[in-house]
Motif scaffolding. Structure first.
Motif: not given
Lengths: 368, 441
Positions: A354-367
């Protein structure tokens, strides 16, 4: 008749000589002039060529889109090309040559085969273009100007460490049984990943704490040609048949996500418990798999940052200043040490996703 | 109107295959000019400054495609004989890796390595020819097996490694005619080559007129001959100056020179020698050919073996240009070569087709590829377009044949011919004239 023959030859010769005489547009060899040109930079709306490998992973597709948009925002004209699915090397050679013809000032190359582009890179250099190797180092040419990549040895080390940590979490003490996979042997990075991972794993293997079930440890044996998922799945199928009839497997070192998922697929199809499997590239399907608790880890090499750094390099070259470099000794392409900008990779497991992809619009929702 | 008919009949040739071939040449010219216009338009310069016909692009075009065109020569002969060869890519890759290794590991001097490669190609060809000609296994199966066999052998030998080759060897794929003589502002050797080509064109035209006169046939009107020579010499002068006037250090590529020599030699062989005509006889009707004394097995053995030798050469040229032999060399080359041959007017059933037609067919694909790349069209769409072009080119030919008319040019000029339709349309299909001059290389 003979007379006519003689005449026409004469006419042809004269025509050719006449055309020869009226001045030729032959350009001189730019080799000497290119040094001075670099200091001056080039026009702000120049053409920038980007040649990428075939669309075999999400990563390259994303990189292509980012280059197209990023170069446009920076005011450049861009020409982003992928190699075809079957004739990759020949396609890329032709694409780079076409970019040179079109007068590209900088050509960014994600090589399909690191050793088969030397001729084209030299042609680009002779035409006055700067060449940046993106993600994969181009070998055997003194005409490569810069290299920008993630620190791939570090990637391998992170994978090796994560494999050990993951297995320790599941089973407090060894010996742990593992299998090793590596990427395509024609991709220079595949070796670097593997060496990085073995840098961590080798001491454990020597101690007997980690055992390679099949005994296959040689890079050539464990490499998967073309990073092909079906290749990895087939090899895992065969390992399960030959080695893991009754034994269980604790961990698999996989160099990237595509191969990791293929390996997991193979193991699941035999109704075996999924071991600790490493990965790399943060592909959507693998993030889902990690959140489900199947694949253990992946590496976040944020393509956004890599593309951003590459475009920054292009901007510096445009302005006529020296681009930012942070490594001037590690990357020797057999003819010279290529000035390099290295970005740090990040290991991601379920815990820090969740922390690593916080800024990624595509991956953040998946976490979530 | 009769003048136009004269022109149409004599300038573009009278027989079906010649007409088809000239149709392809005009298609090629049209595509070149179209891309010249589009690339000029895209970067906002005048027509003359378009990218397609620029020196460096023409040179690159030849270098990039010479190996496919060399394969097309051999493939034409295989297809004319009624076979197919699917193994050329794998054979090229296998020879490429062995030649690269022979120089890297056994430090063979590069000229010896080239001979070694050709001998290897001949051996592989003899193997495939044996199964096709003497055992009677269909070439499709033999070469399908060869495709797997030699791809595997390539990976076995190369360990999927990329092996670099020395600079001397790189010349055959990436080298140019050297700069010699006084500074004329052009590459002198390329100029000489162009001049020789101009002389050859004029000489052949006059020679064919003389032959027709001797045979008491009516030669084409003089003015038609003059126009034809003027067009060909004009194109040759233009192309020569483009090749000779590139960046210093570049000129007519060595690989292009190899190609030209092969086209002339094989063109002569298939057109003017008994051995060459036997290939057509076998492809047209093998039973009839055998009964009239053609050694069927020998012809089949020869075309298969010859194909592998040319595949070996193509593989070495590609390796030389890439400066290294890699595991992906040769992938789907066979398809490019086969496409070139069929676009160039060969018949799927065998017996029909010409070397120069296949070269033009290959160039159509090459220019299409290059032009679309210059326009920045992605490989996915390029493949779609190439696929459609292949289908349409062959479909048009099949359709025209079934209508009893011939070729693209025929259909363009049909309205004019109707008015003066003294001759039935079908008479043009029968070889009503002796072998016409075709454009050499």
């Amino acid at each position: 008749m003979r007379n006519f023959f003689g005449k026409s030859v004469a006419v042809g010769a004269i025509a050719m000589l006449a055309l020869t005489a009226c001045g030729s547009g032959r350009d001189g060899d730019d080799k000497s002039g290119s040094g001075g040109e670099a200091a001056k930079g080039f026009a702000a709306n120049s053409l920038i060529g980007v040649a990428l490998p075939a669309k075999t992973s999400e990563n390259w597709v994303l990189a292509g889109d980012l280059f197209t948009n990023g170069l446009k925002e920076a005011g450049f004209q861009s020409d982003v090309q992928y190699a075809g699915a079957s004739t990759t090397v020949a396609d890329q050679q032709a694409q780079i040559t076409a970019m040179v013809t079109k007068g590209a000032k900088v050509i960014v190359i994600g090589a399909t085969d690191a050793a088969q582009l030397a001729t084209q890179v030299s042609a680009a250099h002779n035409a006055g273009a700067k060449v940046i190797a993106y993600d994969r180092l181009i070998l055997n040419t003194p005409d490569l100007d810069y290299y920008v990549a993630f620190d791939n040895f570090k990637v391998g080390q992170l994978q090796g460490q994560a494999l050990l940590d993951g297995m320790k979490k599941k089973k407090a003490s060894g010996p742990y049984t593992v299998e090793l996979f590596a990427g395509s042997p024609d991709d220079n990075n595949a070796t670097v990943f593997f060496n990085g991972a073995m840098d961590v794993l080798k001491p454990e293997i020597d101690k007997g704490n980690v055992v390679v079930g099949s005994g296959q440890k040689d890079f050539k044996t464990i490499a998967i040609q073309g990073w092909k998922a079906e290749g990895a799945q087939a090899r895992m199928d065969q390992l399960l048949t030959s080695t893991y009839g009754s034994k269980t497997i604790d961990g698999v070192l996989s160099p990237n996500d595509t191969l990791a998922r293929a390996i997991i697929q193979s193991i699941k199809s035999r109704n075996k418990p999924v071991p600790v499997v490493t990965g790399q590239d943060s592909e959507v399907e693998s993030i889902k798999s990690i959140m489900k608790g199947e694949q253990y880890m992946t590496i976040n090499k944020d393509t956004r940052n890599l593309v951003k750094e590459t475009i920054n390099m292009v901007k510096s070259l445009q302005a006529g200043t020296e681009p930012q470099i942070n490594d001037t000794k590690s990357y020797n392409n057999n003819t010279k040490v290529v000035p390099t900008y290295l970005l740090p990779p990040v290991a991601v497991t379920k815990d820090n996703a969740a922390e690593a992809y916080a800024s990624d619009p595509k991956l953040a929702p998946l976490t979530k | 109107m009769s003048r136009f008919k004269d022109l149409q009949k004599n300038l573009f040739g009278g027989t079906t295959s010649n007409a088809r071939q000239f149709g392809m040449i005009f298609t090629l010219l049209a595509i070149v000019l179209l891309f010249q216009f589009l690339t000029a338009d895209k970067i906002g310069v005048g027509f003359g400054d378009g990218l397609t016909l620029r020196s460096d692009n023409l040179i690159a075009l030849f270098q990039q495609n010479s190996y496919i065109l060399i394969l097309a020569i051999g493939m034409l002969m295989v297809i004319v004989a009624g076979h197919i060869d699917l193994s050329v890519g794998s054979v090229a890759a296998f020879v490429g890796i062995l030649v690269a290794k022979s120089m890297a590991d056994w430090s063979l001097p590069w000229p010896v390595a080239i001979l070694f490669g050709l001998a290897l190609g001949a051996a592989i060809g003899a193997w495939q020819g044996f199964w096709v000609a003497y055992i009677g296994v269909p070439a499709f199966i033999v070469t399908l097996a060869g495709m797997l066999l030699f791809r595997g052998a390539n990976q076995f030998v190369g360990n999927a490694d990329t092996i670099p080759v020395p600079p001397g060897f790189q010349k055959i794929g990436g080298g140019f005619l050297p700069e010699v003589g006084p500074d004329t502002g052009y590459n002198n050797l390329t100029l000489l080559l162009g001049l020789a080509a101009c002389v050859a064109v004029v000489w052949r035209e006059l020679q064919s007129r003389r032959t027709r006169k001797e045979m008491n046939a009516e030669p084409a009107p003089m003015w038609v001959s003059v126009i034809r020579m003027a067009i060909m010499v004009g194109v040759l002068v233009f192309v020569t100056l483009r090749f000779a006037g590139g960046r210093v250090g570049t000129s007519f590529p060595i690989s292009g020179l190899i190609l030209v020599v092969l086209v002339i030699a094989y063109g002569f062989y298939t057109r003017n020698t008994a051995g060459g005509r036997h290939i057509y006889a076998v492809g047209g009707n093998s039973r009839a050919a055998e009964l009239s004394g053609v050694k069927l097995r020998r012809v089949n053995f020869f075309v298969m073996m010859n194909m592998s030798v040319l595949a070996a050469l193509a593989g070495m040229i590609f390796v030389a240009r890439s400066a290294a032999s890699g595991p992906q060399d040769g992938l789907s080359w066979e398809l490019d070569a086969i496409a070139a041959v069929f676009i160039g007017g060969a018949a799927v059933s065998g017996g029909i087709g010409t070397i120069s037609g296949s070269i033009v067919g290959g160039l159509v694909m090459a220019v299409l590829n290059n032009g679309l790349q210059l326009l920045g069209v992605g490989t996915d769409r390029v493949q779609i377009i190439k696929g459609l072009v292949l289908l349409l080119a062959v479909a048009l030919d099949v359709y025209n044949k079934s209508q009893g008319r011939f070729s693209i040019i025929g259909s363009i000029t049909r309205p004019f011919r109707r008015e003066a339709s003294a001759e039935p349309a079908s008479s043009s299909a029968a070889g009503s004239e002796p072998a016409k001059t075709t454009v050499a290389g």
